[in-house]
Scaffold this motif. Structure first.
Motif, PDB file in Angstrom:
ATOM      1  N   GLN A 107      43.956  40.259  41.893  1.00 39.12           N
ATOM      2  CA  GLN A 107      44.252  41.501  42.590  1.00 39.12           C
ATOM      3  C   GLN A 107      45.411  42.229  41.911  1.00 39.12           C
ATOM      4  OE1 GLN A 107      42.133  42.434  45.182  1.00 39.12           O
ATOM      5  NE2 GLN A 107      41.010  40.705  44.406  1.00 39.12           N
ATOM      6  N   ASP A 108      46.458  42.538  42.616  1.00 42.71           N
ATOM      7  CA  ASP A 108      47.497  43.388  42.040  1.00 42.71           C
ATOM      8  C   ASP A 108      48.773  42.662  41.655  1.00 42.71           C
ATOM      9  OD1 ASP A 108      46.047  45.793  42.127  1.00 42.71           O
ATOM     10  OD2 ASP A 108      46.295  45.780  44.299  1.00 42.71           O
TER      11      ASP A 108
ATOM     12  N   MET B 280      29.961  40.347  35.684  1.00 42.60           N
ATOM     13  CA  MET B 280      30.583  41.594  35.232  1.00 42.60           C
ATOM     14  C   MET B 280      32.096  41.601  35.436  1.00 42.60           C
ATOM     15  SD  MET B 280      28.120  43.694  34.231  1.00 42.60           S
ATOM     16  CE  MET B 280      27.315  42.293  33.484  1.00 42.60           C
ATOM     17  N   THR B 281      32.617  40.545  36.021  1.00 41.59           N
ATOM     18  CA  THR B 281      34.030  40.557  36.406  1.00 41.59           C
ATOM     19  C   THR B 281      34.959  40.390  35.201  1.00 41.59           C
ATOM     20  OG1 THR B 281      35.575  39.714  38.022  1.00 41.59           O
ATOM     21  CG2 THR B 281      34.288  38.076  36.859  1.00 41.59           C
ATOM     22  N   ASP B 282      36.244  40.604  35.428  1.00 39.68           N
ATOM     23  CA  ASP B 282      37.231  40.357  34.373  1.00 39.68           C
ATOM     24  C   ASP B 282      38.216  39.307  34.884  1.00 39.68           C
ATOM     25  OD1 ASP B 282      39.094  41.651  36.043  1.00 39.68           O
ATOM     26  OD2 ASP B 282      38.504  43.585  35.244  1.00 39.68           O
ATOM     27  N   LEU B 283      39.172  38.968  34.037  1.00 40.96           N
ATOM     28  CA  LEU B 283      40.084  37.883  34.438  1.00 40.96           C
ATOM     29  C   LEU B 283      41.154  38.338  35.417  1.00 40.96           C
ATOM     30  CD1 LEU B 283      40.589  35.888  31.127  1.00 40.96           C
ATOM     31  CD2 LEU B 283      39.518  35.075  33.214  1.00 40.96           C
ATOM     32  N   SER B 284      41.453  39.647  35.445  1.00 42.27           N
ATOM     33  CA  SER B 284      42.559  40.091  36.292  1.00 42.27           C
ATOM     34  C   SER B 284      42.143  40.405  37.721  1.00 42.27           C
ATOM     35  CB  SER B 284      43.236  41.313  35.670  1.00 42.27           C
ATOM     36  OG  SER B 284      42.264  42.291  35.394  1.00 42.27           O
ATOM     37  N   THR B 285      40.870  40.780  37.947  1.00 43.67           N
ATOM     38  CA  THR B 285      40.451  41.176  39.298  1.00 43.67           C
ATOM     39  C   THR B 285      40.703  40.087  40.350  1.00 43.67           C
ATOM     40  OG1 THR B 285      38.792  42.532  38.258  1.00 43.67           O
ATOM     41  CG2 THR B 285      38.604  42.257  40.613  1.00 43.67           C
TER      42      THR B 285
ATOM     43  N   LEU C 143      29.433  38.559  39.564  1.00 43.48           N
ATOM     44  CA  LEU C 143      30.158  37.483  38.889  1.00 43.48           C
ATOM     45  C   LEU C 143      30.162  37.630  37.365  1.00 43.48           C
ATOM     46  CD1 LEU C 143      31.625  34.945  39.827  1.00 43.48           C
ATOM     47  CD2 LEU C 143      29.511  33.687  39.510  1.00 43.48           C
TER      48      LEU C 143
ATOM     49  N   TYR D 201      31.347  50.098  44.431  1.00 43.12           N
ATOM     50  CA  TYR D 201      31.386  49.466  45.757  1.00 43.12           C
ATOM     51  C   TYR D 201      31.824  50.447  46.826  1.00 43.12           C
ATOM     52  CZ  TYR D 201      31.435  45.395  42.748  1.00 43.12           C
ATOM     53  OH  TYR D 201      31.137  44.477  41.782  1.00 43.12           O
TER      54      TYR D 201
ATOM     55  N   PRO E 204      36.940  32.615  50.213  1.00 44.01           N
ATOM     56  CA  PRO E 204      36.338  31.283  50.051  1.00 44.01           C
ATOM     57  C   PRO E 204      35.399  31.185  48.853  1.00 44.01           C
ATOM     58  CG  PRO E 204      36.255  31.960  52.345  1.00 44.01           C
ATOM     59  CD  PRO E 204      36.762  33.136  51.584  1.00 44.01           C
TER      60      PRO E 204
ATOM     61  N   GLU F 154      31.788  39.289  49.825  1.00 45.95           N
ATOM     62  CA  GLU F 154      33.155  39.444  50.335  1.00 45.95           C
ATOM     63  C   GLU F 154      34.133  39.962  49.271  1.00 45.95           C
ATOM     64  OE1 GLU F 154      34.554  35.690  51.653  1.00 45.95           O
ATOM     65  OE2 GLU F 154      34.084  34.680  49.789  1.00 45.95           O
ATOM     66  N   ALA F 155      33.916  39.637  48.006  1.00 44.83           N
ATOM     67  CA  ALA F 155      34.838  40.060  46.948  1.00 44.83           C
ATOM     68  C   ALA F 155      34.040  40.619  45.780  1.00 44.83           C
ATOM     69  CB  ALA F 155      35.679  38.871  46.481  1.00 44.83           C
ATOM     70  N   THR F 156      34.565  41.677  45.168  1.00 45.22           N
ATOM     71  CA  THR F 156      33.810  42.313  44.066  1.00 45.22           C
ATOM     72  C   THR F 156      33.603  41.353  42.893  1.00 45.22           C
ATOM     73  OG1 THR F 156      35.859  43.184  43.173  1.00 45.22           O
ATOM     74  CG2 THR F 156      34.620  44.624  44.628  1.00 45.22           C
TER      75      THR F 156
ATOM     76  N   ARG G 197      30.771  39.117  43.827  1.00 45.44           N
ATOM     77  CA  ARG G 197      29.505  39.828  44.041  1.00 45.44           C
ATOM     78  C   ARG G 197      28.818  40.063  42.694  1.00 45.44           C
ATOM     79  NH1 ARG G 197      25.299  41.442  43.623  1.00 45.44           N
ATOM     80  NH2 ARG G 197      24.197  43.126  44.707  1.00 45.44           N
TER      81      ARG G 197
ATOM     82  N   ARG H 236      41.552  45.621  32.890  1.00 44.82           N
ATOM     83  CA  ARG H 236      40.658  45.966  34.001  1.00 44.82           C
ATOM     84  C   ARG H 236      39.589  46.929  33.520  1.00 44.82           C
ATOM     85  NH1 ARG H 236      43.079  45.535  39.335  1.00 44.82           N
ATOM     86  NH2 ARG H 236      44.935  44.296  39.127  1.00 44.82           N
ATOM     87  N   TYR H 237      38.419  46.855  34.153  1.00 48.70           N
ATOM     88  CA  TYR H 237      37.400  47.773  33.662  1.00 48.70           C
ATOM     89  C   TYR H 237      37.545  49.167  34.235  1.00 48.70           C
ATOM     90  CZ  TYR H 237      34.809  45.271  37.414  1.00 48.70           C
ATOM     91  OH  TYR H 237      34.430  44.636  38.551  1.00 48.70           O
TER      92      TYR H 237
ATOM     93  N   GLN I 107      30.966  47.525  28.845  1.00 48.22           N
ATOM     94  CA  GLN I 107      31.994  48.001  29.767  1.00 48.22           C
ATOM     95  C   GLN I 107      33.171  48.522  28.950  1.00 48.22           C
ATOM     96  OE1 GLN I 107      33.047  44.444  31.913  1.00 48.22           O
ATOM     97  NE2 GLN I 107      31.613  44.882  33.571  1.00 48.22           N
TER      98      GLN I 107
ATOM     99  N   ASN J 240      31.063  45.031  52.483  1.00 50.52           N
ATOM    100  CA  ASN J 240      31.078  45.665  51.153  1.00 50.52           C
ATOM    101  C   ASN J 240      29.651  45.993  50.740  1.00 50.52           C
ATOM    102  OD1 ASN J 240      33.782  45.760  50.143  1.00 50.52           O
ATOM    103  ND2 ASN J 240      33.753  43.525  50.092  1.00 50.52           N
TER     104      ASN J 240
ATOM    105  N   SER K 199      32.480  37.351  54.413  1.00 47.90           N
ATOM    106  CA  SER K 199      31.550  38.484  54.371  1.00 47.90           C
ATOM    107  C   SER K 199      30.742  38.588  55.660  1.00 47.90           C
ATOM    108  CB  SER K 199      30.616  38.371  53.170  1.00 47.90           C
ATOM    109  OG  SER K 199      29.978  37.141  53.174  1.00 47.90           O
TER     110      SER K 199
ATOM    111  N   GLY L 259      36.697  30.013  45.565  1.00 54.18           N
ATOM    112  CA  GLY L 259      36.882  28.571  45.396  1.00 54.18           C
ATOM    113  C   GLY L 259      35.577  27.835  45.170  1.00 54.18           C
TER     114      GLY L 259
END
Lengths: 377, 100
Positions: free
Chosen positions: B75-76, B67-72, B65, A101, B85, B58-60, B63, A73-74, A67, A110, A328, B88
């Motif tokens: 959010q903003d 491939m995610t990063d620490l900031s996503t 997991l 997405y 949920p 529900e959340a990228t 979905r 952020r990616y 990535q 989604n 979801s 958690g």
């Protein structure tokens, strides 16, 4: 031998009669105990089966994913990177992946849109997951429209729907051609979402990942073992809800143990006194209390474990479903393969039966060694 | 004929033990029978180059997991609270959580 068995059976008869005399209290105890075992066993079976399934299925995930990140952020990755990465020793191939997405405002769902590596649909057609098909009531040959990055709707004909048996990996997927995806998402020709690498030797994953990081410091390589470890750590005891459940179960066990360890009720002590007065030995009383603890804990363990198995593998963990679905509207309805073994059941047994039986014995030993006259007074 | 209490208890326990043993055998048979199913699933994963299970949509960051990063998840805004949920339920991927 027969005499010994007969003695045990007589004590067991007496213990069962004593338990039945306090039907309400012991019935409530058995119900709560069964519920605790059921919760623990359900979590254990569900998480173990899911982790095992993830490990098997993701064994064929790409060896390394590269990535690109910017300010944490990616971002999309230049396709040109693949030429330099391909030259690293041990790398067989580099394939730019295109995926992302799409939030469907009408269905509040989604989707994961993706360009497959092989056999992509022709431009204008898509393959969809069975979750999307179920939610939208869409079938093969139907036309679906989605608004692209510029707000303009694009229509697609459904070419194929994935089998429901692969829902755990394909439920929310929409596969489309590269041309359609670039037009839909606005990703330029020279960019892709990330790169998927094929590597000759698994022992070289770490070295190749390090070389890529040195070559492109803003890159983030993720190797297959890390993908698998992610799902191995899924539902770890530290994750939010799990720690709440485990804490509640642990607290309930502490209350059980506390109730037992702080001593017997006056009625039970009097009963022990009478038994000693009529000639019962301390060892007989200890044996009776052992059977009392064993009968309750073993029954709760067997009932709780059987109910948990039925819950997780016959009803697809129906009680956990609302928690997993969350907000979801699109979710897979899968039936887990029962990956359980003797070791798991044995661990559950030692965690639930042994502590209770031990805590029943200690206060009984204290009461059984007191002079009967003192106890009865 | 009236049975002794111990006989009734031992009979009930034996039925429960047999049921549990039956379920263990059921599990073994199901695992054996699901080998072709897993072969088909892994073929899909290989062909489509998939990296994650479709457990939470529900959340990228839950979905995909791995491939995610620490900031996503934040959010903003650094102070924005977790509102999905599934966030958690799952821990962060170990390769993000481990110290360098």
């Amino acid at each position: 031998m027969t005499r010994m068995i007969e003695r045990q059976r007589h004590i067991m008869d007496f213990t069962l009669a004593a338990l039945l005399r306090r039907k309400g209290k012991n019935g409530a105890l058995l119900s709560v105990y069964t519920l605790l075992v059921f919760i623990l066993a359900s979590i254990l079976f569900f998480t173990h089966a899911l982790k095992h399934e993830a490990a098997l299925v993701l064994n064929e995930a790409p060896e390394i994913i590269v990535q690109r990140t910017m300010t944490g952020r990616y971002q999309t990755i230049p396709v040109a990177w693949s030429d330099r990465i391909r030259q690293i020793n041990g790398v067989i191939s580099v394939h730019p992946r295109l995926w992302g997405y799409k939030y469907d405002k009408d269905f509040l769902a989604n989707y994961t849109m993706m360009v497959p590596a092989g056999n992509p649909p022709e431009p204008g057609s898509i393959d969809i997951g069975s979750g999307i098909s179920r939610m939208r009531g869409a079938n093969r040959g139907d036309i679906i429209a989605f608004a692209g990055h510029d707000g303009q709707p694009r229509s697609f004909t459904i070419r194929n729907i994935f089998d429901s048996e692969s829902q755990l990996v394909t439920s929310d997927l929409i596969l489309l051609s590269e041309k359609d995806y670039r037009d839909f998402s606005g990703i330029p020709e020279d960019q892709s979402t990330d790169l998927a690498l094929q590597v000759r030797n698994p022992r070289e994953y770490a070295t190749i990942a390090e070389k890529i990081s040195r070559m492109y410091p803003d890159s983030r390589p993720i190797v297959r073992t890390e993908i698998q470890r992610t799902y191995d750590a899924l539902f770890g005891w530290r994750s939010g809800l799990m720690i709440v459940i485990f804490a509640a179960v642990a607290l309930a066990f502490v209350i059980f143990a506390w109730d037992k360890a702080t001593g017997l009720s006056a009625e039970e002590q009097k009963e022990i006194g009478i038994l000693k007065a009529v000639g019962w030995e301390t060892s007989d009383i200890m044996l009776m209390k052992f059977w009392e603890g064993s009968i309750i804990s073993l029954t709760a363990f067997l009932l709780g474990t059987i109910l948990a198995y039925a819950h997780v593998f016959f009803t697809s963990a129906a009680l956990f479903a609302p928690v997993i679905k969350g907000w979801s509207t699109l979710y897979p309805t899968f039936r887990l393969t029962p990956f359980i073994d003797f070791g798991q059941v044995a661990t559950l047994f030692f965690l639930t039966v042994v502590p209770y039986t031990v805590t029943t014995i200690i206060p009984s030993w204290r009461a059984a060694t007191i002079d009967p006259d003192t106890v009865m007074r | 004929m009236e049975f002794r209490r111990s006989t009734i208890y031992m009979g009930t326990t034996a039925i429960l033990v047999l049921s549990l043993t039956g379920l263990m055998l059921h599990a073994k048979a199901k695992v054996r029978a699901s080998a072709p199913l897993f072969a088909r699933k892994t073929a899909v994963v290989r062909q489509l180059e998939l990296t994650d299970l479709c457990l939470f949509t529900e959340a990228t960051y839950t979905r995909h997991l791995s491939m995610t990063d620490l900031s996503t998840p934040f959010q903003d805004a650094p102070l924005s609270l977790e509102h999905f949920p599934s966030g958690g339920l799952v821990g962060p991927p170990p390769h993000l959580a481990q110290k360098p």
